[in-house]
Design a protein around this motif. Structure first.
Motif, short mmCIF file in Angstrom:
data_model
loop_
_atom_site.label_atom_id
_atom_site.label_comp_id
_atom_site.label_asym_id
_atom_site.label_seq_id
_atom_site.Cartn_x
_atom_site.Cartn_y
_atom_site.Cartn_z
N GLY A 81 0.86 -1.16 0.00
CA GLY A 81 0.00 0.00 0.00
C GLY A 81 0.91 1.22 0.00
N ARG A 82 0.51 2.25 -0.72
CA ARG A 82 1.33 3.46 -0.73
C ARG A 82 0.43 4.68 -0.55
NH1 ARG A 82 3.21 4.32 -6.09
NH2 ARG A 82 1.70 6.01 -6.29
N PHE A 83 0.82 5.55 0.36
CA PHE A 83 0.09 6.80 0.59
C PHE A 83 1.05 7.95 0.36
CE2 PHE A 83 -1.38 10.31 3.27
CZ PHE A 83 -2.69 10.44 2.83
N THR A 84 0.75 8.78 -0.63
CA THR A 84 1.59 9.95 -0.94
C THR A 84 0.69 11.16 -1.13
OG1 THR A 84 1.56 9.34 -3.28
CG2 THR A 84 3.48 8.64 -1.99
N SER A 85 1.29 12.33 -1.13
CA SER A 85 0.52 13.55 -1.36
C SER A 85 1.47 14.67 -1.81
CB SER A 85 -0.21 13.97 -0.08
OG SER A 85 0.71 14.21 0.98
N PRO A 86 0.90 15.71 -2.46
CA PRO A 86 -0.47 15.78 -2.96
C PRO A 86 -0.59 14.98 -4.26
CG PRO A 86 0.68 17.78 -3.55
CD PRO A 86 1.65 16.95 -2.73
N HIS A 87 -1.77 15.01 -4.87
CA HIS A 87 -1.93 14.30 -6.13
C HIS A 87 -1.80 15.26 -7.31
CE1 HIS A 87 -6.06 15.61 -5.04
NE2 HIS A 87 -6.23 15.77 -6.35
N LEU A 88 -1.53 14.70 -8.47
CA LEU A 88 -1.40 15.50 -9.68
C LEU A 88 -2.75 15.78 -10.33
CD1 LEU A 88 1.71 13.73 -11.25
CD2 LEU A 88 1.62 16.13 -10.58
N GLN A 89 -3.55 14.72 -10.50
CA GLN A 89 -4.78 14.88 -11.27
C GLN A 89 -5.98 14.15 -10.67
OE1 GLN A 89 -1.79 15.02 -14.97
NE2 GLN A 89 -3.37 13.51 -15.09
N ASP A 90 -5.76 13.08 -9.94
CA ASP A 90 -6.85 12.24 -9.44
C ASP A 90 -6.59 11.97 -7.97
OD1 ASP A 90 -8.54 10.06 -8.74
OD2 ASP A 90 -8.53 9.29 -10.78
N ALA A 121 -14.20 2.08 1.59
CA ALA A 121 -13.44 2.60 2.73
C ALA A 121 -14.13 3.84 3.30
CB ALA A 121 -12.01 2.92 2.31
N TRP A 122 -14.66 4.68 2.41
CA TRP A 122 -15.38 5.86 2.88
C TRP A 122 -16.61 5.45 3.70
CZ3 TRP A 122 -15.35 10.65 4.24
CH2 TRP A 122 -16.54 11.36 4.37
N ALA A 123 -17.35 4.45 3.21
CA ALA A 123 -18.52 3.98 3.94
C ALA A 123 -18.13 3.47 5.33
CB ALA A 123 -19.22 2.89 3.14
N ASP A 124 -16.95 2.85 5.43
CA ASP A 124 -16.48 2.34 6.72
C ASP A 124 -16.16 3.46 7.70
OD1 ASP A 124 -16.72 -0.27 5.89
OD2 ASP A 124 -14.60 -0.50 5.34
N ILE A 125 -15.51 4.52 7.19
CA ILE A 125 -15.02 5.55 8.11
C ILE A 125 -16.01 6.69 8.33
CG2 ILE A 125 -12.65 5.02 7.39
CD1 ILE A 125 -12.60 7.85 6.07
N ALA A 126 -16.95 6.91 7.41
CA ALA A 126 -17.79 8.11 7.45
C ALA A 126 -18.55 8.28 8.77
CB ALA A 126 -18.77 8.11 6.27
N PRO A 127 -19.18 7.22 9.32
CA PRO A 127 -19.90 7.44 10.59
C PRO A 127 -18.99 7.89 11.72
CG PRO A 127 -20.52 5.35 9.58
CD PRO A 127 -19.32 5.85 8.83
N ALA A 154 -7.71 2.48 6.47
CA ALA A 154 -8.81 1.52 6.44
C ALA A 154 -8.73 0.65 5.19
CB ALA A 154 -10.15 2.25 6.48
N ALA A 155 -8.40 1.27 4.04
CA ALA A 155 -8.30 0.52 2.79
C ALA A 155 -7.14 -0.46 2.82
CB ALA A 155 -8.14 1.49 1.61
N PHE A 156 -6.01 -0.05 3.40
CA PHE A 156 -4.85 -0.94 3.49
C PHE A 156 -5.18 -2.16 4.36
CE2 PHE A 156 -1.74 2.87 2.91
CZ PHE A 156 -2.01 2.88 1.55
N ALA A 157 -5.88 -1.92 5.47
CA ALA A 157 -6.24 -3.03 6.35
C ALA A 157 -7.22 -3.97 5.66
CB ALA A 157 -6.85 -2.49 7.64
N ASP A 158 -8.12 -3.43 4.87
CA ASP A 158 -9.13 -4.25 4.21
C ASP A 158 -8.53 -5.05 3.07
OD1 ASP A 158 -12.00 -4.93 3.91
OD2 ASP A 158 -11.73 -4.00 1.95
N ALA A 159 -7.46 -4.55 2.42
CA ALA A 159 -6.94 -5.18 1.20
C ALA A 159 -6.61 -6.67 1.37
CB ALA A 159 -5.76 -4.38 0.66
N PRO A 160 -5.87 -7.17 2.34
CA PRO A 160 -4.95 -6.42 3.19
C PRO A 160 -3.59 -6.31 2.50
CG PRO A 160 -4.99 -8.70 3.90
CD PRO A 160 -5.92 -8.62 2.71
N VAL A 161 -2.76 -5.36 2.95
CA VAL A 161 -1.43 -5.21 2.39
C VAL A 161 -0.40 -5.85 3.30
CG1 VAL A 161 -2.08 -3.08 1.20
CG2 VAL A 161 -1.03 -2.93 3.47
N ASP A 162 0.74 -6.21 2.72
CA ASP A 162 1.85 -6.76 3.51
C ASP A 162 2.68 -5.66 4.15
OD1 ASP A 162 1.27 -9.43 2.72
OD2 ASP A 162 2.28 -9.08 0.81
#
Length: 480
Positions: free
Chosen positions: A89-98, A118-124, A153-161
């Motif tokens: 899993g990779r988390f970087t910022s900011p994004h270029l276009q998407d 993932a949004w549905a999981d965390i939104a509440p 949340a997305a990394f845990a759900d994937a799950p990633v190594d």
């Protein structure tokens, strides 16, 4: 009759509905305080993580901070780990276009479906934390905090190594720092974001050192003596091991080559000769050395060298869109996300190191809250002319004001002011063509400028495989 048209129509309708849902969620996230408008605190992100059951504890992390080079280093680390067979899993910022560029799983943008899940999981839980914070006269969660929660949340759900996580700003109180990383990576530390991190390099280094946690291995790029002292103090305080480029690992040799460079590296567990890196500039060779040290620290605690085939494939496959990226030919157009004096200095050095343009024109749009004079002064030796303009960001400095400052640095005769970015790009191409076949354009000043130039030139894929080397004028040392 074939049912294909009906199936195709249903698929198209489903795709449209998915995009609409994605847009609604993105608008909700964008409605929050932006990344440059925040209240330094881990309270809100910690509260959401606690309510979610601490998903960030379900995978190991390589955490990357620094002033410049973070994204490139994170991408190289990920590429090598994927070649080693790990699901990343990779988390970087900011994004270029998407917005989905910020979260990748297995080397690909997070799917719209996974993003929405993932949004549905965390939104509440985000809503609950918002409500409590506002009731206590605090702010809602920021744009960046929400994306961090969504990514974990997305990394845990994937799950990633393993997750490779780039800080947004600083370190100690950055929202990403609700993890305790196994490996901390510190790229070169300089002056930036002073209104949040402090006005001295010591204050900034202290904030960034906060990603070094107990029993971790920290790997650092070469640093100013005062920065290195702070990193050593932090490592000693928490019982971490600190390894420094130039002392414990580093670049042994590098030669400019068509499409990038050939490098030989000293890792923390062995030497690695004759590796192809499809990225330009001495700074990218340094980023690669830092990345390799981080991977060796993660996979074998620094005791086992990486397999040469894995390393060679990982480095050869590494890309870094928006960082000395060639996006067009005739004339050659390069984009680079330099947005502070240190980054601009690195860019200017790399342009002279890796290319031999006879006439180089800059297209520059800079945020008004940045060190505009420092950036322009750093770029001046590398550019024959500059076309100043503005991106669509409300933070962009007005072209007329930027032109006044640029004229003081470059001289009136080297500065052209063009209000709109598309027109500025066309004008720069005309000026570069006057320089003959080896004329070039470099667009820089902010990540927004880079993203918009890429779109204008039809470059939209940020996770594409490495293209064949582009024939660009390069200066290669004589073999004799």
């Amino acid at each position: 009759m074939s049912p294909a048209p009906d199936a195709a129509q249903r698929q198209a309708a489903a795709s449209l509905e998915l995009r609409k849902r994605m847009r609604l969620v993105e608008d909700e996230i964008l409605s929050r305080a932006p990344e440059h408008d925040l209240e330094p605190s881990l309270d809100r992100i910690r509260a959401v993580m606690d309510l979610l059951g601490e998903p960030q504890r379900t995978f190991p992390v390589i955490h990357v901070t620094g002033t410049n080079g973070k994204t490139s280093t994170a991408r190289i680390i990920e590429s090598v780990l994927r070649e080693a067979g790990l699901k990343t899993g990779r988390f970087t910022s900011p994004h270029l276009q998407d917005i989905r560029e910020r979260i990748t799983i297995g080397g690909e943008l997070i799917s719209r479906e996974a993003f929405l899940d993932a949004w549905a999981d965390i939104a509440p839980f985000v809503d609950a934390v918002d409500t409590r914070s506002v009731s206590e006269d605090g702010p809602r969660m920021t744009y960046f905090e929400v994306l961090v929660a969504l990514a974990y949340a997305a990394f845990a759900d994937a799950p990633v190594d393993v997750a490779i996580v780039e800080v947004g700003m600083g370190g100690s109180w950055d929202a990403t720092n609700v993890v305790e990383a196994d490996v901390a990576v510190i790229t070169p530390v300089g002056i930036d974001h002073q209104h949040f991190l402090g006005n001295s390099i010591e204050e900034i280094a202290t904030e960034k050192s906060g990603i070094i946690h107990p029993d971790a291995i920290a790997v650092s790029a070469p640093q100013e003596p005062e920065v290195l002292a702070i990193l050593r103090d932090r490592a000693e305080e928490v019982g971490a091991r600190l390894l420094v480029e130039g002392l414990d690992f580093g670049v042994l040799e590098r030669d400019v080559a068509v499409g990038g460079q050939m490098i030989s590296l000293r890792g923390i567990a062995g030497d690695h000769p004759d590796l192809l890196l499809n990225l330009h500039g001495e700074h990218q060779a340094s980023n690669a050395a830092l990345a390799v040290a981080a991977v060796e620290a993660f996979l074998g605690g620094g005791e086992q060298p990486l397999g040469e085939e894995v390393l060679a494939a990982g480095l050869a496959a590494a890309t870094s869109p928006g960082r000395l990226e060639i996006v067009r030919r005739s004339p050659t157009v390069i984009v680079d996300a330099a947005h502070n004096p240190h980054g601009a200095t690195v860019l200017a050095t790399a342009l002279k190191d890796s290319f031999t343009f006879t006439h180089l024109v800059g297209v520059v749009s800079i945020f008004k809250d940045k060190d505009v004079v420092g950036i322009l002064e750093a770029l001046e030796p590398a550019l024959d002319e500059v076309v100043v303009t503005r991106s669509t960001s409300p933070r962009a400095m007005r072209p007329d004001r930027l032109g006044e400052i640029a004229a003081e640095v470059f001289g009136d005769h080297r500065v052209t002011v063009v209000e709109e970015l598309p027109d500025a790009l066309d004008r720069a191409a005309q000026l570069a063509d006057d320089g003959g076949v080896a004329g070039g354009v470099v667009a820089t000043g902010s990540i927004v400028t880079v993203g918009e130039v890429r779109l204008l030139l039809g470059v939209t894929d940020v996770e594409a495989p490495v293209a064949p080397p582009v024939e660009v004028p390069v200066e290669v040392e004589d073999e004799g």
